[in-house]
Write a protein that holds these residues in place. Structure first.
Motif, PDB file in Angstrom:
ATOM      1  N   THR A 198       5.997   0.378  -6.773  1.00  0.00           N
ATOM      2  CA  THR A 198       5.909  -0.172  -5.426  1.00  0.00           C
ATOM      3  C   THR A 198       6.601   0.734  -4.403  1.00  0.00           C
ATOM      4  OG1 THR A 198       5.894  -2.425  -6.265  1.00  0.00           O
ATOM      5  CG2 THR A 198       6.499  -2.131  -3.960  1.00  0.00           C
ATOM      6  N   SER A 211       6.901   3.698  -4.554  1.00  0.00           N
ATOM      7  CA  SER A 211       6.211   4.980  -4.435  1.00  0.00           C
ATOM      8  C   SER A 211       4.976   4.936  -3.568  1.00  0.00           C
ATOM      9  CB  SER A 211       5.807   5.477  -5.821  1.00  0.00           C
ATOM     10  OG  SER A 211       6.915   5.472  -6.694  1.00  0.00           O
ATOM     11  N   ILE A 212       4.523   3.757  -3.357  1.00  0.00           N
ATOM     12  CA  ILE A 212       3.300   3.656  -2.566  1.00  0.00           C
ATOM     13  C   ILE A 212       3.615   3.260  -1.134  1.00  0.00           C
ATOM     14  CG2 ILE A 212       1.948   3.036  -4.599  1.00  0.00           C
ATOM     15  CD1 ILE A 212       2.140   0.149  -3.780  1.00  0.00           C
ATOM     16  N   SER A 213       2.612   3.386  -0.344  1.00  0.00           N
ATOM     17  CA  SER A 213       2.818   3.062   1.056  1.00  0.00           C
ATOM     18  C   SER A 213       2.955   1.543   1.219  1.00  0.00           C
ATOM     19  CB  SER A 213       1.636   3.544   1.890  1.00  0.00           C
ATOM     20  OG  SER A 213       0.486   2.796   1.553  1.00  0.00           O
ATOM     21  N   PRO A 214       3.727   1.136   2.186  1.00  0.00           N
ATOM     22  CA  PRO A 214       3.962  -0.285   2.450  1.00  0.00           C
ATOM     23  C   PRO A 214       2.664  -1.065   2.590  1.00  0.00           C
ATOM     24  CG  PRO A 214       5.448   1.043   3.735  1.00  0.00           C
ATOM     25  CD  PRO A 214       4.468   1.990   3.096  1.00  0.00           C
ATOM     26  N   GLN A 215       1.649  -0.399   3.067  1.00  0.00           N
ATOM     27  CA  GLN A 215       0.377  -1.085   3.258  1.00  0.00           C
ATOM     28  C   GLN A 215      -0.274  -1.483   1.937  1.00  0.00           C
ATOM     29  OE1 GLN A 215       1.050   2.009   4.763  1.00  0.00           O
ATOM     30  NE2 GLN A 215       1.926   0.764   6.430  1.00  0.00           N
ATOM     31  N   GLN A 216       0.081  -0.736   0.942  1.00  0.00           N
ATOM     32  CA  GLN A 216      -0.553  -1.019  -0.347  1.00  0.00           C
ATOM     33  C   GLN A 216       0.200  -2.045  -1.176  1.00  0.00           C
ATOM     34  OE1 GLN A 216      -2.043   2.673  -2.311  1.00  0.00           O
ATOM     35  NE2 GLN A 216      -0.861   3.697  -0.720  1.00  0.00           N
ATOM     36  N   ARG A 217       1.333  -2.411  -0.648  1.00  0.00           N
ATOM     37  CA  ARG A 217       2.127  -3.351  -1.421  1.00  0.00           C
ATOM     38  C   ARG A 217       1.642  -4.775  -1.238  1.00  0.00           C
ATOM     39  NH1 ARG A 217       7.556  -0.478   0.857  1.00  0.00           N
ATOM     40  NH2 ARG A 217       7.208   1.526  -0.163  1.00  0.00           N
ATOM     41  N   GLN A 245      12.922  -2.540   2.233  1.00  0.00           N
ATOM     42  CA  GLN A 245      12.840  -1.096   2.005  1.00  0.00           C
ATOM     43  C   GLN A 245      14.156  -0.550   1.446  1.00  0.00           C
ATOM     44  OE1 GLN A 245      10.073   0.728   2.269  1.00  0.00           O
ATOM     45  NE2 GLN A 245      11.307   2.363   1.302  1.00  0.00           N
ATOM     46  N   ASP A 278      14.409   1.791  -1.721  1.00  0.00           N
ATOM     47  CA  ASP A 278      15.044   3.110  -1.671  1.00  0.00           C
ATOM     48  C   ASP A 278      16.029   3.258  -2.825  1.00  0.00           C
ATOM     49  OD1 ASP A 278      13.614   3.686   0.548  1.00  0.00           O
ATOM     50  OD2 ASP A 278      15.215   3.238   1.983  1.00  0.00           O
TER      51      ASP A 278
END
Length: 620
Positions: free
Chosen positions: A562, A564-570, A577, A581
């Motif tokens: 999660t 590693s992917i963009s926030p949009q893909q979550r 965040q 991190d």
DNA sequence: TTTAGGG
DNA sequence: CCCTAAA
């Protein structure tokens, strides 16, 4: 297999003058039947009458198997018709006692292409029956062996079958003759079957007529009045009730007249998600339950209870009493096109039922979830030595699908008799007794039908037995029927193995991690590393029973992904965040230190570095 | 039983 | 989440 034609001609012209006080329903049904059917019916009635009469006089004197309290009488009934009958198979139940009596004979008739079929699914639901079903085995291990046990159980089943609670009186199922309740006893050769109920009242006579049903469309189920195959039937008084086991073991009962739709309810155990999926798919899924087969125990006062229905095992001295309350039939799945007609559905289900039982069934004995295959072992040798073993004892009804022409592919133990506690008890040191051979289902791999995975069967049986503790462990074997007709309308699709599996070993309910949990997890991993999930569990989730260390490990895995992917893909509840991190930082750190970190890193190491990272140290 | 990974 | 090979 004889042709229908032959049978027809054989029956033609043969009429039975009277049908002993057959219920109206039967007579009514007759009117609607094709001529040949009527003939068959009448013949049956006649035979039944004879048998009943004979049995009444002979049953009393015939007591063969002592300990079992089961009486099997072979009655050679001869009827003076050109239709030569082999000994008719009659079974009746001696009401009023707790013993089960069964008179069995063979009927001559060839019926279905499927060799045999079954036409009723007696639902054993009242205590009355329970009593009758109870078996006393001479568990003194004095010679009784697994085979005997199965025999006893089987006989019970047979006996129950002959209760007035049968449905055949309501019209019967053509093409379905409860012939092969087991390859052992019956053999349908001509399509006739008669059953008498020794209730002392001729009115109670049950006559089943097995119509010569070819597997062609029209004839099938013609006289079948509301074939609610996968329901359990219980007839009380004049009412026929059917019960369909709902997902959560709720037994939904409806009167026979109730809408069929209630019967064919999709399983909801699948879970909403999947259910929705199924519903939106082009197919319907039907997971009917024929019976319940349960076992409970009342020996040590340990009320066994697998899902409410129970049986009891009492033990007196060296005798072990098996009390089977009801039978559960394996879940069966059917997928049928939405465009198929209800009639088609009915037919399909019926065919399936027929097919399942067509091959005959037999009883299996499970100990600790494992099948005892060696029929020659004594109970004690098999590990069924004392009451403390009863907990791990289970019975199954499985198709003895050794008959090739069976239209369905049946699997190992289709049915299971869950014993109360799944606890594994000591087994006989002598012989754990498993895998003695005896191949189970040699079902014929009909091109379309063989969709089952035999390999998994045993495992599943075990799973359901040992894992599903609080539920009536439903052991299910998917039986995929082959639509004998209306192929266009009935698109029977193989059921995904996984779907079936999940029916058995209930998948855990999904429980998304909360932010708090994620935080705790991250915290723990930062300190302990990524290879000590057990420690993580103990440290931060010790009391979260639903979170296993595997779960934590998995969650971490997904967290890393999660992050590693963009926030949009979550998806799902957003994880701060900041936490993500830290996940990445910890992941990177422990990845690097993996090699030498084995036990050397003190807790807290990462924590410092991670924080340093956040403060400004490059590397994240 | 735990780990570690694939499904 | 499940399932398992390995350890």
């Amino acid at each position: 297999m004889k042709s229908k034609k032959r049978l027809d001609s054989g029956l033609k012209g043969f009429h039975v003058a009277t049908i002993p006080k057959a219920p109206r329903s039967i007579r009514k049904a007759q009117l609607k039947k094709p001529d040949e059917d009527i003939c068959a019916f009448e013949l049956l009635a006649s035979l039944a009458k004879k048998l009943l009469q004979e049995s009444e006089s002979s049953s009393a004197s015939s007591n063969a198997s002592g300990n079992d309290h089961v009486t099997i009488v072979k009655d050679a009934v001869k009827d003076g018709h050109h239709y030569e009958c082999k000994p008719l198979k009659i079974e009746y139940l001696d009401q009023g006692t707790s013993e089960v009596s069964a008179v069995v004979s063979e009927s001559a008739s060839q019926i279905c292409n499927q060799k045999c079929s079954l036409n009723e699914f007696p639902l054993v639901e009242d205590d009355e029956i329970l009593e009758r079903t109870s078996k006393t085995m001479d568990s003194g291990f004095s010679g009784k062996n697994a085979g005997d046990l199965k025999s006893a159980i089987f006989n019970s089943i047979s006996a129950n079958e002959n209760r007035p609670s049968k449905v055949e009186l309501e019209g019967g199922y053509p093409n379905v003759g409860k012939s092969c309740y087991n390859g052992m006893h019956n053999k349908f050769e001509e399509g006739l079957e008669t059953k008498g109920l020794e209730s002392g009242d001729p009115t109670e006579l049950c006559v089943t007529y097995a119509a010569l049903v070819n597997s062609e469309k029209d004839v099938k189920l013609t006289s079948c009045r509301d074939p609610v195959p996968f329901a359990s039937f219980s007839r009380q008084r004049n009412d026929v009730k059917l019960g369909v086991r709902d997902d959560d073991d709720n037994l939904v009962r409806n009167t026979k007249s109730s809408n069929m739709s209630k019967v064919y309810r999709p399983m909801s155990r699948i879970g909403d998600r999947r259910l929705r999926k199924l519903l939106t798919s082009r197919y319907w899924k039907v997971a009917p339950t024929l019976k319940d087969f349960e076992l409970s125990r009342a020996a040590n006062g340990v009320a066994s209870s697998a899902g409410g229905h129970q049986a009891s095992l009492h033990s007196k001295d060296s005798n072990v009493k098996f009390s089977i309350k009801s039978f559960r039939v394996p879940e069966t799945f059917i997928e049928i096109s939405e465009t198929a007609t209800v009639a088609s559905l009915k037919r399909t289900v019926m065919d399936m039922v027929t097919a399942i039982l067509g091959g005959g069934i037999r009883v299996g004995v499970l100990l600790n979830g494992k099948k005892i295959r060696d029929d020659n072992r004594t109970l004690s040798q098999s590990g069924i030595s004392s009451e403390d073993n009863m907990d791990s004892l289970g019975f199954t009804l499985e198709p003895s699908s050794v008959l090739a022409p069976s239209p369905v592919c049946s699997e190992d133990p289709p049915l299971m008799l869950p014993s109360s506690t799944p606890q594994l008890v000591q087994r006989s040191p002598a012989t754990p007794a498993v895998d003695s051979g005896i191949p189970n289902s040699l079902s014929d791999p009909s091109p379309i039908t063989n969709l089952t995975n035999r390999v998994e069967s045993n495992h599943e049986a075990m799973t359901s037995h040992t894992v599903l503790t609080d539920t009536t462990a439903p052991d299910s074997r998917a039986l995929v029927p082959v639509p004998a007709m209306d192929v266009d309308a009935l698109a029977v699709v193989p059921v995904n193995q996984k779907i079936r599996r999940s029916e058995i070993a209930q998948r855990r309910t999904r429980r998304p991690f909360s932010v708090a949990e994620v935080e705790a997890l991250v915290q723990a991993v930062e300190e302990l590393g990524t290879g000590r999930w057990r420690d993580v569990k103990l440290r931060s989730f010790e009391h979260a029973d639903h979170r296993t260390y595997v779960d934590l490990k998995d969650k971490w895995k997904t967290l890393v992904h999660t992050a590693s992917i963009s926030p949009q893909q979550r998806r799902g509840e957003p994880v701060p965040q900041e936490l993500l991190d830290r996940v990445l930082a910890a992941h990177a750190y422990w990845s690097q230190h993996q090699a030498k970190q084995q036990g050397k890193n003190q807790p807290g190491t990462l924590k410092l570095e991670a924080q340093a990272d956040r403060i400004g140290v490059p590397g994240m």
